[in-house]
Design an enzyme around this catalytic site. Structure first.
Site, mmCIF file in Angstrom:
data_model
loop_
_atom_site.group_PDB
_atom_site.id
_atom_site.type_symbol
_atom_site.label_atom_id
_atom_site.label_comp_id
_atom_site.label_asym_id
_atom_site.label_seq_id
_atom_site.Cartn_x
_atom_site.Cartn_y
_atom_site.Cartn_z
ATOM 1 N N ASP A 1 48.499 -3.193 34.390
ATOM 2 C CA ASP A 1 49.441 -3.138 33.264
ATOM 3 C C ASP A 1 50.143 -4.471 33.084
ATOM 4 O O ASP A 1 50.853 -4.670 32.097
ATOM 5 C CB ASP A 1 50.487 -2.044 33.497
ATOM 6 C CG ASP A 1 49.960 -0.679 33.090
ATOM 7 O OD1 ASP A 1 48.931 -0.626 32.382
ATOM 8 O OD2 ASP A 1 50.567 0.336 33.474
ATOM 9 N N ASP B 1 43.132 7.848 31.782
ATOM 10 C CA ASP B 1 44.280 7.338 32.537
ATOM 11 C C ASP B 1 44.680 8.336 33.636
ATOM 12 O O ASP B 1 44.306 9.515 33.609
ATOM 13 C CB ASP B 1 45.441 7.143 31.541
ATOM 14 C CG ASP B 1 46.444 6.088 32.001
ATOM 15 O OD1 ASP B 1 46.374 5.658 33.157
ATOM 16 O OD2 ASP B 1 47.311 5.711 31.186
HETATM 17 C C1 DGJ Z 1 49.450 3.550 31.816
HETATM 18 C C2 DGJ Z 1 48.366 2.618 31.359
HETATM 19 O O1 DGJ Z 1 48.062 1.695 32.341
HETATM 20 C C3 DGJ Z 1 48.789 1.959 30.058
HETATM 21 O O2 DGJ Z 1 47.804 1.039 29.644
HETATM 22 C C4 DGJ Z 1 49.019 3.011 29.011
HETATM 23 O O3 DGJ Z 1 47.817 3.647 28.703
HETATM 24 C C5 DGJ Z 1 50.053 4.013 29.507
HETATM 25 N N1 DGJ Z 1 49.704 4.534 30.806
HETATM 26 C C6 DGJ Z 1 50.216 5.153 28.544
HETATM 27 O O4 DGJ Z 1 51.042 6.125 29.013
#
Ligand code: DGJ
Length: 719
Positions: free
Chosen positions: A539, A469
């Site tokens: 997301d 990430d």
């Molecule tokens: C952002 C990501 O897009 C989410 O899926 C998740 O992993 C969060 N970060 C966790 O902090």
């Protein structure tokens, strides 16, 4: 399909495209033609009469440069500028030599399209030099016949005696005749990534860019021009995309002769580079696609190039596992018992991989600390990562883990030990986003720390998947200790450092499946896909929103690159209620997975989930490697539809969706594409048989279910 040189023209001829270059004694490298395939490169005549007619402008301003330079009457985005020791940034290039050879030279340190022995790829390298300063440009074009695309990059060599500072170094810059086009780009924001924009090309052109130190949510490193009449299935499209993950510029200039010029490369706003004598600078690579078959034709060339010539290693040809991720099920609030409960239910339903997301390390119970301290929190997981991974393995599932390796929390042991390891500018405050700072990956010791910290965790437990990430963009993108006249190199040096880190880690763990992520799809680009074969698309997991996001993403990126999960209802981002079937039917348009606690579902919903999992397992080869065809755009109406046709043409999956219902509705039919008119296709759900011609011309009626957010998935087998 080859590259030939005859009568002064280099003709790059693919299956359905040609690009013709010529070296002009006065004007340097010219790009005479890019478009539909020509039988030969006999196009020098396009210059006839080009400079006739009275004009205020210089004759040179009408030239179709392949490497447009400042000075000499060219007034738009230059492809190469270098400030020399006389203080001006002029470069004048003359031809030195060219070479045509089999295959393609590896570009060290950068992601790129690769070739394979015997795949027919060929390259043309053209060397040009500036007699006054010694600055030399080596332009490389490669033809990838298998996927019918052309790549272009440039290496700049300082063969002079004094340092120069490069201020513009575009990867590709190509003129097109006229300016009566539409311009297409993918723009958005967090949770609204890669929406399609199609607008008439105005006479002032268009500039699409990122200055964020990441390709970003806002724009994608892609730009296309199309004929005004082009559709998903017909018409000419010229497109460029950059194999790079940092700040970029994709521009379409239009000059006062109404000539368009598409260019793409590093963003000059955020990057300049000091080149000492005998040093070289390599630009990222651009992928050039011409399609005579509309936007689907364009996308299919990008898709096959990404699947076969960007994505590498073990997972390139493997079907991807169906995963469940705990993020939206628990956020930071989990312990071993909770995880086991979610995992057990998932295993019973046939899910193959469990992914433990953010919150497993340091003291991270919220997002204000511990990034950089990659040590398990034994309060949450008493058996450590190995303990939980082995339990998950015992349930018959693989285990995956989340990292955010490029970041550091100010409240972390790492930051307390190395406060100068983050990107920052001397004497200025350090802007936090999500309460975190960015590690300075342009520094070797920082790269080494990340490689060793992540590798230690991966070595210590049976981890089969990593979610990588990255949750903020750059602000003070400068580097402690670097010379003042090299500070503007930091963003690109960061990317080179990141690529080194990713290369080392992914090579050391070749069977681990890596999925990129950046606050959802904030760094969804070909650069990342070179190291990690899939990316978390957004997301926003609401299926109605996802129709647009996945449809837009598919303009460049294949379904096998897009993470797509079934999440809870009401959805956590939009609070919309949808059926679990609708959620699953949308998610199967990407790498299928789940992101909720399946224990919360009713029996009926659980049965529906089980059915979806079984269906995806049966058809996922087609979903991941088949030809993807967009049929109905969610940007244009109430419906969305797409189709997958397996490589051997034997299996066809139709996926159609309707947003809102209406009383007494009009009929809506979906018409399939790319089938064999005369073959029979058996619907695997109903057993009914249809001719290919009927499915394409008589179509399939979308059922009138009188409910919002409905889907129809049908699979067909060729008899
Ligand atoms: C952002 C990501 O897009 C989410 O899926 C998740 O992993 C969060 N970060 C966790 O902090």
């Amino acid at each position: 399909m080859s590259i030939t040189y005859s009568d002064g023209i280099i003709h790059i001829q693919g299956k359905s495209t040609s690009l013709c270059l010529m070296v002009h004694p006065e004007f340097g490298l010219l790009n005479l033609y890019w478009g539909a395939r020509l039988p030969d490169g006999n196009v020098a005549y396009v210059l006839d009469g080009i400079t006739d007619g009275a004009s205020f402008d210089l004759k040179s301003s009408r030239m179709p440069y392949d490497l447009p330079l400042r000075g000499s009457g060219y007034y738009q985005t230059p492809a190469l500028c270098a400030v020399n020791n006389m203080g001006n940034d002029l470069v004048k290039l003359s031809y030195v030599s060219h070479e045509i050879y089999r295959g393609k030279k590896h570009i060290p340190g950068l992601p790129q399209v690769y070739t394979e022995e015997g795949d027919g790829a060929q390259s043309a390298e053209i060397l040009l030099t500036d007699a006054l300063t010694g600055l030399t440009a080596c332009v490389t074009y490669t033809l990838i016949p298998e996927t019918d695309v052309i790549t272009r990059s440039m290496k700049v060599i300082n063969a002079g005696n004094s340092p120069v500072t490069l201020t513009h170094m575009m990867s590709a810059s190509i003129p097109l005749y006229g300016s009566d086009y539409d311009v297409i780009n993918l723009s958005g924001a967090w949770a609204r990534e890669r929406h399609i924009n199609r607008t008439p090309l105005a006479h002032y052109g268009v500039r699409i860019e990122s200055q964020r130190g990441a390709s970003g949510h806002e724009q994608n490193p892609f730009i296309a021009l199309s004929e005004k009449t082009a559709t998903e299935h017909t018409g000419s499209v010229w497109a460029m995309a950059l194999v790079y993950s940092g700040s970029f510029l994709a521009a379409c200039d239009v000059n006062n002769f109404h000539t368009a010029r598409l260019s793409i490369g590093l963003n000059p706003e955020t990057c300049s580079w000091k080149l000492m004598p005998s040093e070289e600078f390599q630009t990222p690579e651009a992928v050039l696609v011409y399609s005579g078959g509309g936007f689907n034709g364009m996308s299919q060339k990008f898709h096959s190039t990404i699947r076969r010539r960007i994505v590498r290693g073990y997972w390139r040809d493997e079907v991807r596992p169906i995963l469940i991720n705990n993020w939206e099920a628990t956020y930071f609030n989990f312990n071993e018992e909770k995880i086991e409960k979610i995992a057990r239910k998932a295993a019973n339903l046939g899910i193959e991989l469990f992914v433990l997301d953010d919150g497993w390390f340091g003291r991270r119970n919220t997002d204000n600390c511990s990034l950089g301290d990659w040590v398990v929190n034994t309060d949450k997981l008493p058996g450590g990562i190995r303990g939980i991974a082995e339990k998950i393995n015992g349930m018959g599932m693989k285990f995956g883990l989340w990292f955010e390796p490029e970041m550091v929390s100010p409240d972390s042991d790492l930051y307390r030990a190395h406060p100068d390891w983050c990107l920052h500018a001397e004497g200025r405050s350090r802007t936090e986003a999500r309460q975190q700072l960015i590690l300075n990956l342009s520094r070797r010791e920082v790269q080494d720390y990340i490689i060793s910290a992540v590798s230690a965790v991966l070595r210590d437990a049976p981890i089969d998947y990593v979610k990588w990430d990255m949750n903020r963009n750059m602000t003070e993108y400068f580097s402690y200790g670097r010379e003042a006249d090299r500070q503007m190199e930091t963003q690109h040096r960061y990317m080179l450092g990141l690529y080194r880190v990713m290369d080392e880690i992914t090579s050391a763990f070749p069977k681990v499946l890596f999925e990129g992520c950046s606050g959802g799809g904030g760094r969804f680009d070909m650069g990342m896909l070179y190291y990690m074969p899939q990316f978390w698309t957004s997301d926003d997991t609401d299926p109605v929103e996802r129709l647009k996001i996945q449809y837009g993403t598919s303009f460049v990126y294949p379904a096998s690159a897009m993470g797509a999960h079934v999440s809870a209802s009401p959805n956590h981002q939009t609070f919309r209620n949808t059926s679990v079937k609708m959620r699953a039917d949308v998610a199967l348009g990407g790498n299928f997975g789940f992101e909720l606690d399946l224990n919360t579902l009713t029996d009926e919903e659980t049965a529906s989930v089980k059915e979806s999992i079984e269906f995806v397992k049966k058809v996922r080869k087609t979903l991941q490697t088949g030809t993807f065809i967009r049929l109905e755009s969610p940007f244009e109406g109430n419906y969305a539809a797409w189709e997958f046709v397996s490589e051997d043409q034997s299996t066809v999956i139709l996926a159609a969706y309707r947003r809102l219902t209406a009383p007494n509705p009009c009929m809506k039919k979906i018409f399939l594409k790319s089938l064999d008119e005369n073959s029979q296709y058996i619907n695997e759900q109903t057993g009914k048989t249809y001719s290919g011609a009927a499915l394409m011309h008589a179509g399939i009626l979308f059922p009138d279910t009188r409910r919002d957010y409905q889907s129809m998935i049908q699979s067909f087998r060729k008899a």
